[in-house]
Scaffold this motif. Structure first.
Motif, mmCIF file in Angstrom:
data_model
loop_
_atom_site.group_PDB
_atom_site.id
_atom_site.type_symbol
_atom_site.label_atom_id
_atom_site.label_comp_id
_atom_site.label_asym_id
_atom_site.label_seq_id
_atom_site.Cartn_x
_atom_site.Cartn_y
_atom_site.Cartn_z
ATOM 1 N N ILE A 260 0.847 -1.194 0.000
ATOM 2 C CA ILE A 260 0.000 0.000 0.000
ATOM 3 C C ILE A 260 0.880 1.241 0.000
ATOM 4 N N GLN A 261 0.284 2.350 -0.411
ATOM 5 C CA GLN A 261 0.985 3.625 -0.457
ATOM 6 C C GLN A 261 0.101 4.700 0.156
ATOM 7 N N VAL A 262 0.708 5.610 0.901
ATOM 8 C CA VAL A 262 -0.036 6.731 1.459
ATOM 9 C C VAL A 262 0.876 7.949 1.501
ATOM 10 N N GLN A 263 0.311 9.119 1.246
ATOM 11 C CA GLN A 263 1.052 10.370 1.307
ATOM 12 C C GLN A 263 0.844 11.015 2.669
ATOM 13 N N CYS A 264 1.942 11.471 3.287
ATOM 14 C CA CYS A 264 1.876 12.097 4.604
ATOM 15 C C CYS A 264 2.539 13.474 4.546
ATOM 16 N N ASP A 265 1.956 14.439 5.262
ATOM 17 C CA ASP A 265 2.530 15.781 5.256
ATOM 18 C C ASP A 265 3.431 16.051 6.459
ATOM 19 N N LYS B 198 3.074 11.805 11.128
ATOM 20 C CA LYS B 198 1.974 11.041 10.536
ATOM 21 C C LYS B 198 2.469 9.753 9.889
ATOM 22 N N VAL B 199 3.707 9.744 9.420
ATOM 23 C CA VAL B 199 4.284 8.503 8.894
ATOM 24 C C VAL B 199 4.257 7.429 9.973
ATOM 25 N N TRP B 200 4.741 7.780 11.190
ATOM 26 C CA TRP B 200 4.762 6.801 12.282
ATOM 27 C C TRP B 200 3.343 6.364 12.656
ATOM 28 N N ARG B 201 2.408 7.291 12.643
ATOM 29 C CA ARG B 201 1.034 6.938 13.019
ATOM 30 C C ARG B 201 0.415 5.997 11.995
ATOM 31 N N TRP B 202 0.737 6.223 10.729
ATOM 32 C CA TRP B 202 0.245 5.318 9.694
ATOM 33 C C TRP B 202 0.869 3.933 9.836
ATOM 34 N N VAL B 203 2.160 3.894 10.110
ATOM 35 C CA VAL B 203 2.818 2.598 10.275
ATOM 36 C C VAL B 203 2.212 1.844 11.453
ATOM 37 N N ASP B 204 2.038 2.521 12.574
ATOM 38 C CA ASP B 204 1.443 1.887 13.758
ATOM 39 C C ASP B 204 0.039 1.377 13.473
#
Length: 279
Positions: free
Chosen positions: A253-258, A262-268
């Motif tokens: 999956i792919q997601v854009q983070c600003d 938020k990168v860490w929150r998405w990974v968690d």
């Protein structure tokens, strides 16, 4: 000068086996905690010798209740427990000047790396940030450096030290290897008396480098393009239903983070959801 320390366990002196880092195996886990504390106290001693006046430690392994606060000296504060918004980088915004990553391990798929994985060995096959393969060192460094806190020391096995040098492409970051892997769960070890001095000296050297006009470098540019490849398609199925997710293939999956936060929150969040998947 306030030093931030994120301390894991797999990269600690003497640790080679999964049983030594899991609370479900009490006798072996006690050894892991002992060695984690050993390495932590060595870099704390070095940090104070190198000019630190305050130290903030974030217990960053598994349940994050591994470090015995009664064994820490004055002027050290411990962040213990879970949940944490920034996970292994929790506390980095609390007015810290520079960061140490202690007892870290290499990213998933690394050769001759002790207990290599990226966040979750059961769910994550690999992580890319802006096209670069990263492990926990890279993910946490992104958060630190976005917060203008340079990472100046990384300790663990030889593999994570090599990963760090490649990631930063900067000889000014200090690394300290306390063991050399022969496989995922076998290493040539150094005795604690020897690694204590190595770690302490590395901490002193890291702060000396930092104090001599250290220039922080940004590893990744915002916006952050996060790609997570899971071990199983069923895990990817579960995570891909989240809004804002783009599915690239059966397991990615792919997601854009600003922000790096938020990168860490998405990974968690991805790990939590993927763990619920029926395989």
């Amino acid at each position: 000068m306030k030093i931030y320390i994120s301390v894991d366990m797999e990269g600690a002196t003497g640790v080679v086996n999964p049983l030594q880092v899991r609370a479900e195996s009490p006798s072996e886990y006690a050894f892991g905690c002992k060695m984690q504390l050993h390495d932590l106290k060595a870099v704390i001693d070095g940090a104070f010798e190198g000019g630190a006046t305050e130290i903030l430690v974030n217990d960053s392994h598994a349940r994050m209740i591994n470090v015995d606060v009664s064994q820490l000296p004055q002027n050290v504060r411990l962040i213990s427990g879970n949940l944490k918004p920034l996970a292994m980088a929790e506390g980095i915004k609390d007015g810290c000047d520079c960061a140490f990553f202690v007892a870290y391990h290499a990213m998933a798929g690394s050769f001759n790396a002790i207990l290599d994985h990226t966040v979750s060995s059961k769910t994550i096959f690999s992580v890319k940030l802006n096209g670069t393969l990263v492990g926990e060192t890279g993910l946490n460094a992104a958060v630190c450096m976005e917060s203008k806190v340079p990472v100046v020391l990384v300790t663990g096995d030889k593999a994570v030290c090599e990963e760090t040098k490649m990631l930063f492409d900067n000889e000014r970051i200090v690394t300290c290897a306390v063991k050399e892997g022969r496989s995922n769960s076998c290493a040539t070890l150094l005795p604690p008396e020897e690694t204590y001095q190595l770690l302490k000296d590395a901490a002193v050297r890291a702060l000396k480098t930092f104090n001599s006009t250290y220039i922080s470098q940004d590893l990744f540019e915002c916006p952050y393009n996060l790609e997570i490849t899971f071990r199983q398609t069923s895990q990817c199925d579960t995570v891909s239903y989240l809004p804002g997710i783009k599915r690239l293939d059966g397991r990615t999956i792919q997601v854009q983070c600003d922000s790096a936060d938020k990168v860490w929150r998405w990974v968690d969040a991805a790990v939590t959801l993927a763990s619920s998947a029926t395989i």
